[in-house]
Design an enzyme around this catalytic site. Structure first.
Site, PDB file in Angstrom:
ATOM      1  N   GLU A  11      -1.725  -6.660   7.930  1.00  0.00           N
ATOM      2  CA  GLU A  11      -0.365  -6.533   8.438  1.00  0.00           C
ATOM      3  C   GLU A  11      -0.191  -7.372   9.700  1.00  0.00           C
ATOM      4  O   GLU A  11      -1.172  -7.752  10.363  1.00  0.00           O
ATOM      5  CB  GLU A  11      -0.079  -5.045   8.720  1.00  0.00           C
ATOM      6  CG  GLU A  11       1.290  -4.731   9.311  1.00  0.00           C
ATOM      7  CD  GLU A  11       2.441  -5.181   8.425  1.00  0.00           C
ATOM      8  OE1 GLU A  11       2.666  -6.412   8.338  1.00  0.00           O
ATOM      9  OE2 GLU A  11       3.136  -4.323   7.855  1.00  0.00           O
ATOM     10  N   HIS A  23       0.818  -1.206   0.000  1.00  0.00           N
ATOM     11  CA  HIS A  23       0.000   0.000   0.000  1.00  0.00           C
ATOM     12  C   HIS A  23       0.860   1.268   0.000  1.00  0.00           C
ATOM     13  O   HIS A  23       2.022   1.265   0.397  1.00  0.00           O
ATOM     14  CB  HIS A  23      -0.933   0.014   1.213  1.00  0.00           C
ATOM     15  CG  HIS A  23      -0.213   0.064   2.536  1.00  0.00           C
ATOM     16  ND1 HIS A  23       0.298   1.230   3.059  1.00  0.00           N
ATOM     17  CD2 HIS A  23       0.086  -0.903   3.431  1.00  0.00           C
ATOM     18  CE1 HIS A  23       0.879   0.987   4.220  1.00  0.00           C
ATOM     19  NE2 HIS A  23       0.768  -0.306   4.471  1.00  0.00           N
ATOM     20  N   GLY A  24       0.248   2.377  -0.417  1.00  0.00           N
ATOM     21  CA  GLY A  24       0.934   3.667  -0.391  1.00  0.00           C
ATOM     22  C   GLY A  24       1.167   4.151   1.031  1.00  0.00           C
ATOM     23  O   GLY A  24       0.699   3.548   2.008  1.00  0.00           O
ATOM     24  N   GLU A  25       1.878   5.248   1.148  1.00  0.00           N
ATOM     25  CA  GLU A  25       2.217   5.792   2.461  1.00  0.00           C
ATOM     26  C   GLU A  25       0.949   6.094   3.262  1.00  0.00           C
ATOM     27  O   GLU A  25       0.015   6.715   2.771  1.00  0.00           O
ATOM     28  CB  GLU A  25       3.026   7.069   2.301  1.00  0.00           C
ATOM     29  CG  GLU A  25       3.463   7.678   3.631  1.00  0.00           C
ATOM     30  CD  GLU A  25       4.117   9.042   3.464  1.00  0.00           C
ATOM     31  OE1 GLU A  25       5.280   9.190   3.832  1.00  0.00           O
ATOM     32  OE2 GLU A  25       3.442   9.949   2.930  1.00  0.00           O
TER      33      GLU A  25
END
Length: 394
Positions: free
Chosen positions: A129, A41-43
């Site tokens: 996660e 995923h992006g930041e």
């Protein structure tokens, strides 16, 4: 030593390999290829130079993270993988993963907006996660954590395979009854492998036309690390070494009949890997400039840190892994908004490597650092020179 009662992930993955891959010597008349694209995923709002242990906390993407997701999707379209070619997309139950998947698919569709829709995304909590227990929500650079739990414990929880932080209790602000209370990397890997066996592998090999299928998996660093370890048969002691960059598509190509990767392996710190980072010419040019002697990375890691020392050690400066991490923090703080995603990824991989190499070398010199940066550049360039999207290529 493996804690008593814990199933070692290497054994779990080996069993799954036998189930999924099938007979190794089955005859074939021509090679059919399935492509798997892994995308971190992006930041998020808890990433960056003041990063926190995020785990199962459902934090959103930053504006920059959304831009990264769009850029990743546009790159997929540019390299021959538009949304119309993606047969199935998987994301975790966490919003930063799902939003990255949505934005990447929209960008990969380009003007052909009817070639994708949110309903095509298959969500699964097993792709979440790793859960960080009581550390969830804490700042990673908070020195009070080492004082409270001990520096050795903190290092084992962050860089080890079988060590888990203390479990989260019900009064913790990020407690959820549907989430684990803590996990080791091995625990995370076990559930991700189960998800692969039950959902992703059937989408790769058993749905629709087996030739030319493309599967997108948008997840998190530890979940994707687990998949890469499985694909590359990484020994469990080396699994923590695997680096997964934010928003850089990682490609694996499989022989559909043998159900094994077909791309030639390239050397990495965790062994050899079939993985290919998908980059455009601009990414490669910026990495080339950054890794040159005296380039962005060398200056950030050595000159910046040398300037903070009471006695400048000049060209003979030796840095420990924690000092390199300090240099990376300076780089992200000062230039993070303008830093190319590939340069950022290479910098983080170099820092991660040196946590493990420090056990052999103690410290690293500028020359050693620049040699390793040059090696990573060479691997990226070799990968980019190959048409990794072409069906049937090696």
């Amino acid at each position: 030593m493996n804690p008593r009662g814990l199933i070692r992930c290497g054994s779990i993955l080996s069993k799954q390999a036998r189930r999924i891959r099938g007979a190794p010597n089955s005859p074939r008349s021509s090679r059919l290829v399935t492509t798997v694209v892994l995308l971190r995923h992006g930041e998020s709002t808890w990433n960056g130079d003041d990063a926190r242990f995020t785990g199962w906390a459902d934090v959103p993407l930053t504006v920059g993270g959304r831009v990264e997701a769009v850029q990743a999707g546009a790159l997929l379209r540019l390299r021959g993988l538009p949304a119309s070619r993606i047969d199935a997309a998987f994301a975790s139950d966490l919003e930063r993963s799902h939003e990255t998947c949505e934005l990447a698919l929209a960008a990969a569709a380009g003007p052909d907006k009817n070639t994708w829709c949110t309903q095509r995304i298959r969500r699964d909590a097993r792709l979440n996660e790793r859960h960080y227990g009581v550390l969830q929500g804490e700042h990673k650079n908070d020195s009070a954590l080492s004082l409270r739990y001990g520096a050795d414990s903190m290092l084992a929880w962050r860089r080890g395979m079988f060590d888990a932080p203390p479990p989260m209790e019900a009064h913790h602000p990020h407690f959820s009854p549907s989430a684990p209370t803590t996990e080791s990397l091995a625990d995370c890997q076990a559930r991700v492998a189960e998800c692969f066996r039950e959902r992703i592998a059937p989408a790769m090999f058993d749905e629709g036309d087996p030739d030319g299928r493309v599967i997108l998996v948008v997840s998190h660093s530890n979940a994707l690390r687990a998949l890469m370890a499985y694909f590359d048969n990484v020994p469990e002691e080396d699994v923590p070494n695997i680096y997964v960059p934010n928003s850089v598509p990682i490609l694996y190509r499989f022989d559909t009949e043998k159900r094994q990767p077909v791309s030639r392996k390239l050397g990495t710190q965790s062994g050899s890997s079939h993985a290919r980072w998908l980059l455009n010419p601009e990414n490669l040019a910026r990495v080339r400039d950054a890794v040159q002697p005296g380039g962005t990375l060398s200056r950030a890691m050595f000159d910046t840190i040398a300037g903070t020392k009471e006695n400048d050690r000049g060209d003979d400066i030796h840095l420990a892994a924690n000092e390199l991490e300090e240099g990376l923090a300076h780089l992200l703080k000062d230039d993070g908004d303008n830093l190319d995603c590939a340069v950022r990824a290479v910098a983080k991989e170099l820092v991660r490597e040196n946590w493990y190499l420090e056990r052999e070398c103690g410290t690293i010199t500028r020359e050693m650092f620049e040699e390793r940066a040059e090696r990573i550049w060479s691997e990226l360039y070799i990968s980019a020179e190959k048409d990794v999207c072409a069906a049937g290529g090696n």
